[in-house]
Design a protein around this motif. Sequence first.
Motif, PDB file in Angstrom:
ATOM      1  N   TRP A 369       0.579  -1.257  -0.222  1.00 26.44           N
ATOM      2  CA  TRP A 369       0.115  -0.089  -0.772  1.00 26.44           C
ATOM      3  C   TRP A 369       0.517   1.047  -0.781  1.00 26.44           C
ATOM      4  CZ3 TRP A 369       0.945  -3.214   3.892  1.00 26.44           C
ATOM      5  CH2 TRP A 369       1.679  -2.325   4.941  1.00 26.44           C
ATOM      6  N   ILE A 370       0.421   2.350  -0.191  1.00 22.68           N
ATOM      7  CA  ILE A 370       0.899   3.401  -0.418  1.00 22.68           C
ATOM      8  C   ILE A 370      -0.274   4.794  -0.301  1.00 22.68           C
ATOM      9  CG2 ILE A 370       1.036   3.690  -2.981  1.00 22.68           C
ATOM     10  CD1 ILE A 370       3.586   5.689  -1.054  1.00 22.68           C
ATOM     11  N   GLY A 371      -0.175   5.868   0.487  1.00 27.51           N
ATOM     12  CA  GLY A 371      -0.597   7.062   0.404  1.00 27.51           C
ATOM     13  C   GLY A 371      -1.515   7.112   1.946  1.00 27.51           C
ATOM     14  N   LYS A 372      -2.513   7.227   0.974  1.00 29.85           N
ATOM     15  CA  LYS A 372      -3.846   7.318   1.905  1.00 29.85           C
ATOM     16  C   LYS A 372      -4.751   6.008   1.687  1.00 29.85           C
ATOM     17  CE  LYS A 372      -2.909  11.013   3.962  1.00 29.85           C
ATOM     18  NZ  LYS A 372      -1.914  10.305   5.351  1.00 29.85           N
ATOM     19  N   ASP A 412      -9.210  12.006  -5.854  1.00 27.26           N
ATOM     20  CA  ASP A 412      -9.298  13.033  -5.125  1.00 27.26           C
ATOM     21  C   ASP A 412     -10.950  12.826  -5.704  1.00 27.26           C
ATOM     22  OD1 ASP A 412     -10.899  15.427  -5.030  1.00 27.26           O
ATOM     23  OD2 ASP A 412      -9.183  15.608  -3.528  1.00 27.26           O
ATOM     24  N   ALA A 413     -12.481  13.029  -5.342  1.00 29.09           N
ATOM     25  CA  ALA A 413     -13.481  13.054  -6.552  1.00 29.09           C
ATOM     26  C   ALA A 413     -13.246  14.539  -7.097  1.00 29.09           C
ATOM     27  CB  ALA A 413     -14.442  12.949  -5.392  1.00 29.09           C
ATOM     28  N   LYS A 414     -12.678  15.263  -6.365  1.00 21.55           N
ATOM     29  CA  LYS A 414     -12.859  16.298  -7.178  1.00 21.55           C
ATOM     30  C   LYS A 414     -11.714  16.749  -8.613  1.00 21.55           C
ATOM     31  CE  LYS A 414     -15.532  19.435  -3.857  1.00 21.55           C
ATOM     32  NZ  LYS A 414     -15.250  18.475  -2.422  1.00 21.55           N
ATOM     33  N   THR A 415     -10.779  16.639  -7.540  1.00 20.77           N
ATOM     34  CA  THR A 415      -9.409  17.351  -8.875  1.00 20.77           C
ATOM     35  C   THR A 415      -9.350  15.675  -9.787  1.00 20.77           C
ATOM     36  OG1 THR A 415      -7.977  16.386  -7.282  1.00 20.77           O
ATOM     37  CG2 THR A 415      -8.535  18.258  -6.618  1.00 20.77           C
ATOM     38  N   ASP A 416      -9.112  14.301  -9.517  1.00 21.91           N
ATOM     39  CA  ASP A 416      -9.454  12.756  -9.549  1.00 21.91           C
ATOM     40  C   ASP A 416      -7.397  12.477  -9.407  1.00 21.91           C
ATOM     41  OD1 ASP A 416      -9.684  10.723 -11.378  1.00 21.91           O
ATOM     42  OD2 ASP A 416      -8.555  11.986 -12.684  1.00 21.91           O
ATOM     43  N   ARG A 417      -6.944  13.775  -8.750  1.00 23.91           N
ATOM     44  CA  ARG A 417      -5.519  13.309  -7.951  1.00 23.91           C
ATOM     45  C   ARG A 417      -5.776  11.884  -7.236  1.00 23.91           C
ATOM     46  NH1 ARG A 417      -1.293  17.471  -5.303  1.00 23.91           N
ATOM     47  NH2 ARG A 417       0.067  16.014  -5.017  1.00 23.91           N
ATOM     48  N   ILE A 418      -4.583  11.239  -7.805  1.00 21.87           N
ATOM     49  CA  ILE A 418      -4.829   9.833  -6.664  1.00 21.87           C
ATOM     50  C   ILE A 418      -3.917  10.373  -5.518  1.00 21.87           C
ATOM     51  CG2 ILE A 418      -3.629   7.379  -6.581  1.00 21.87           C
ATOM     52  CD1 ILE A 418      -2.794   8.065  -9.976  1.00 21.87           C
ATOM     53  N   LEU A 419      -5.095   9.161  -4.207  1.00 21.98           N
ATOM     54  CA  LEU A 419      -4.736   9.870  -3.318  1.00 21.98           C
ATOM     55  C   LEU A 419      -4.406   8.358  -1.730  1.00 21.98           C
ATOM     56  CD1 LEU A 419      -7.822  12.070  -2.450  1.00 21.98           C
ATOM     57  CD2 LEU A 419      -5.435  12.465  -2.753  1.00 21.98           C
ATOM     58  N   GLN A 433       4.092  -0.313  -6.933  1.00 26.23           N
ATOM     59  CA  GLN A 433       5.851   1.092  -7.589  1.00 26.23           C
ATOM     60  C   GLN A 433       5.009   1.449  -8.520  1.00 26.23           C
ATOM     61  OE1 GLN A 433       8.011   0.687  -4.933  1.00 26.23           O
ATOM     62  NE2 GLN A 433       8.649   2.311  -5.815  1.00 26.23           N
ATOM     63  N   GLN A 434       4.510   1.126  -9.576  1.00 25.71           N
ATOM     64  CA  GLN A 434       3.933   2.139 -10.803  1.00 25.71           C
ATOM     65  C   GLN A 434       2.981   3.227 -10.544  1.00 25.71           C
ATOM     66  OE1 GLN A 434       1.229  -0.193 -13.535  1.00 25.71           O
ATOM     67  NE2 GLN A 434       2.543  -2.448 -13.184  1.00 25.71           N
ATOM     68  N   ILE A 435       2.133   3.190  -9.300  1.00 25.20           N
ATOM     69  CA  ILE A 435       1.176   4.154  -8.126  1.00 25.20           C
ATOM     70  C   ILE A 435       2.265   4.916  -7.675  1.00 25.20           C
ATOM     71  CG2 ILE A 435      -0.617   4.433  -7.092  1.00 25.20           C
ATOM     72  CD1 ILE A 435      -0.768   3.530  -9.855  1.00 25.20           C
ATOM     73  N   VAL A 436       2.797   4.398  -7.124  1.00 22.99           N
ATOM     74  CA  VAL A 436       4.034   5.810  -6.121  1.00 22.99           C
ATOM     75  C   VAL A 436       5.051   6.107  -6.844  1.00 22.99           C
ATOM     76  CG1 VAL A 436       5.798   5.302  -4.973  1.00 22.99           C
ATOM     77  CG2 VAL A 436       4.610   3.007  -4.641  1.00 22.99           C
ATOM     78  N   ILE A 437       4.863   6.278  -8.126  1.00 17.42           N
ATOM     79  CA  ILE A 437       5.903   6.852  -8.995  1.00 17.42           C
ATOM     80  C   ILE A 437       5.000   7.617  -9.849  1.00 17.42           C
ATOM     81  CG2 ILE A 437       6.262   7.257 -11.441  1.00 17.42           C
ATOM     82  CD1 ILE A 437       8.172   4.189 -10.854  1.00 17.42           C
ATOM     83  N   ALA A 438       3.728   7.461 -10.374  1.00 11.70           N
ATOM     84  CA  ALA A 438       2.702   8.302 -10.860  1.00 11.70           C
ATOM     85  C   ALA A 438       2.312   9.369  -9.412  1.00 11.70           C
ATOM     86  CB  ALA A 438       1.681   7.355 -11.005  1.00 11.70           C
ATOM     87  N   MET A 439       2.205   9.061  -7.873  1.00  8.54           N
ATOM     88  CA  MET A 439       2.071   9.934  -7.324  1.00  8.54           C
ATOM     89  C   MET A 439       3.012  10.729  -7.441  1.00  8.54           C
ATOM     90  SD  MET A 439      -0.109   7.631  -4.514  1.00  8.54           S
ATOM     91  CE  MET A 439      -0.702   8.257  -3.369  1.00  8.54           C
ATOM     92  N   ALA A 445      -6.407   9.499 -11.845  1.00 10.50           N
ATOM     93  CA  ALA A 445      -6.844   8.948 -12.174  1.00 10.50           C
ATOM     94  C   ALA A 445      -6.728   8.307 -13.552  1.00 10.50           C
ATOM     95  CB  ALA A 445      -8.048   7.720 -11.243  1.00 10.50           C
ATOM     96  N   GLU A 446      -7.068   9.599 -14.058  1.00  8.91           N
ATOM     97  CA  GLU A 446      -7.109   9.277 -15.922  1.00  8.91           C
ATOM     98  C   GLU A 446      -5.587   9.114 -16.013  1.00  8.91           C
ATOM     99  OE1 GLU A 446      -8.305  12.904 -16.948  1.00  8.91           O
ATOM    100  OE2 GLU A 446      -9.772  12.660 -19.620  1.00  8.91           O
ATOM    101  N   ASP A 447      -4.436   9.889 -15.639  1.00  2.00           N
ATOM    102  CA  ASP A 447      -3.208   9.968 -16.383  1.00  2.00           C
ATOM    103  C   ASP A 447      -3.235   8.371 -17.055  1.00  2.00           C
ATOM    104  OD1 ASP A 447      -2.721  12.283 -16.080  1.00  2.00           O
ATOM    105  OD2 ASP A 447      -1.941  12.267 -14.763  1.00  2.00           O
TER     106      ASP A 447
END
Length: 483
Positions: A369-372, A412-419, A433-439, A445-447
């Motif tokens: 896991w990563i993030g919140k 995030d529902a407003k910005t779509d940023r991965i949390l 690790q792919q999502i760690v780099i993305a974050m 999520a769209e990216d």
Amino acid sequence: MSNEYDVVVIGSGPAGYVAAIRCAQLGFKTACIEKWLNKADKTVFGGTCLNVGCIPSKALLDSSHKYMDAQNHFEAHGISVGKVEVDVPAMIARKDKVVDQLTSGIKGLFTANKVDGVAGIGRVTGSNKVVVTNKDGQQQELVAKHIIIAAGSVPIDIPPTPVDHETIVDSTGALEFQEVPKRLGVIGAGVIGLELGSVWARLGAKVTVLEAMDDFLPLVDRQIAKESMKILTKQGLEIKMGSRVSGSKLAGKGAKKTVTVEYTDKDGEQTETFDKLIVAVGRRPFTDSLLDESVGVEKDERGFVKVNDQCATNIASIYAVGDVVRGPMLAHKGMEEGVMVAERLADKKTQVNYDLVPSVVYTHPEIAWIGKNEEELKAVGIETNIGVFPFVASGRALAADDADGMVKLIADAKTDRILGCHIVGASAADLLQQIVIAMEFSASAEDIGLTMFSHPALSEAVHEAALAANGHAIHIGNRKRRK
Ligand code: FAD
Ligand code: NAD
């Protein structure tokens, strides 16, 4: 060898050896002091991680996984191998060989980078002085412009189950059993308890894990923790939550020695008898006889060396990194701190991003896991879009007959940023690790949804979870279908 250095590092675990190598790369005259002696009484570099931690535990996890696969899963692929047997001493010897190869590798890296590896126990006697005592009791003083403390951590002992290194062992002892215990008790359903409990369960032990808390893996997203508990229980680990250990009694002699553990759960007082018991209730920073009081380096109430976000202590010339300071006790966190301190000494502006430290439990399947997680975000009132993709819908996972688990991606529902991203599944550490780099790049999520993923690959599950967060995964029914 002159005794004057730009940097002296105390401890050669992942935090210390990485700090030392990076310092040397940046042109500092560097020494790294290490007290660890191997079974042959030789100084070895690499610390807990290489000698009795990350690497040997993964060697045994990989060996025991191959055994379990051969025993239970080959037949489904149409492969018959006859009776599958395990040679525990050979398995342990292979693990030792891997450890030897890697610890010698650090010695080689020190030579290549011109780091002086110094054998002995280091003690900070002044803001620029370290006294090293070698195993024969001889002392030398090193003078340093900067000192980096990287003394690591050791297992915590609890009074009800004192480790005797024979029947009651810590994680180090659990890497050395020469035969499979019939009944294995584990205290603590944390990372070590689950990893080493899995090793011996796969090899045939009846494993019971006693955990004081009521919530399984409390730091993990609840949906992922629940799924992980289900999978591990199906594999034969008996995990008893809410079980607080209060005492233990040893009985018998030699190979017949047993330990009876007393514990309390919701039904009252209980006892259970084991042939071996692993105590895995956490680790504590190791600062025993490391610092002269007169130097004035501050520690917190739990014994961690106090540092700021850049790993500086209250003494200008002294830094501390890795398990000996606050934060998760993880090798990669210590390594990045080591690099940060070295680069800051060279006037760079490097900063560890403490919000993005990935965590992994190396069971099979892995939990990463990563993030919140969902609960943390709900608690602070952040609205989210959540995408979940089960591996059973992944062509590659089915082809491999390894389809337990899921990927959960939270945006995030407003910005779509991965949390956050939470995975239980085969190769979860590498998928995460792919999502760690993305974050790190503040991706949405769209990216991820718009990125092309190779087919067929397990990482398609990450792609699909990102699509699912916005309601348009292709290979599952979407809860919230959107255009
Ligand atoms: P350590 O690795 O503890 O190294 C400290 C070194 O300092 C030691 O070699 C010690 O001998 C030396 N030292 C201490 N005091 C002195 C002194 N006064 N003088 C000279 N030398 C001194 N983490 C992960 O990220 N992934 C994993 O998969 C993982 N698996 C683990 C499995 C097990 C069984 C265990 C026990 C731990 C595992 N960890 C894992 C945790 C990981 O090992 C630690 O987070 C990591 O080793 C910490 O690095 P460090 O350099 O801070 O300290
Ligand atoms: P942990 O903190 O992960 O788990 C300890 C568990 O023991 C907790 O769940 C705690 O509630 C329980 N516990 C404590 N006292 C108890 C008692 N008296 N009775 C029953 N249960 C009790 O610690 P650990 O598993 O010992 O691991 C130590 C550290 O090593 C961790 O911080 C971890 O970060 C690191 N580590 C990491 C990895 C990895 O990254 N894969 C693997 C192994 C270790």
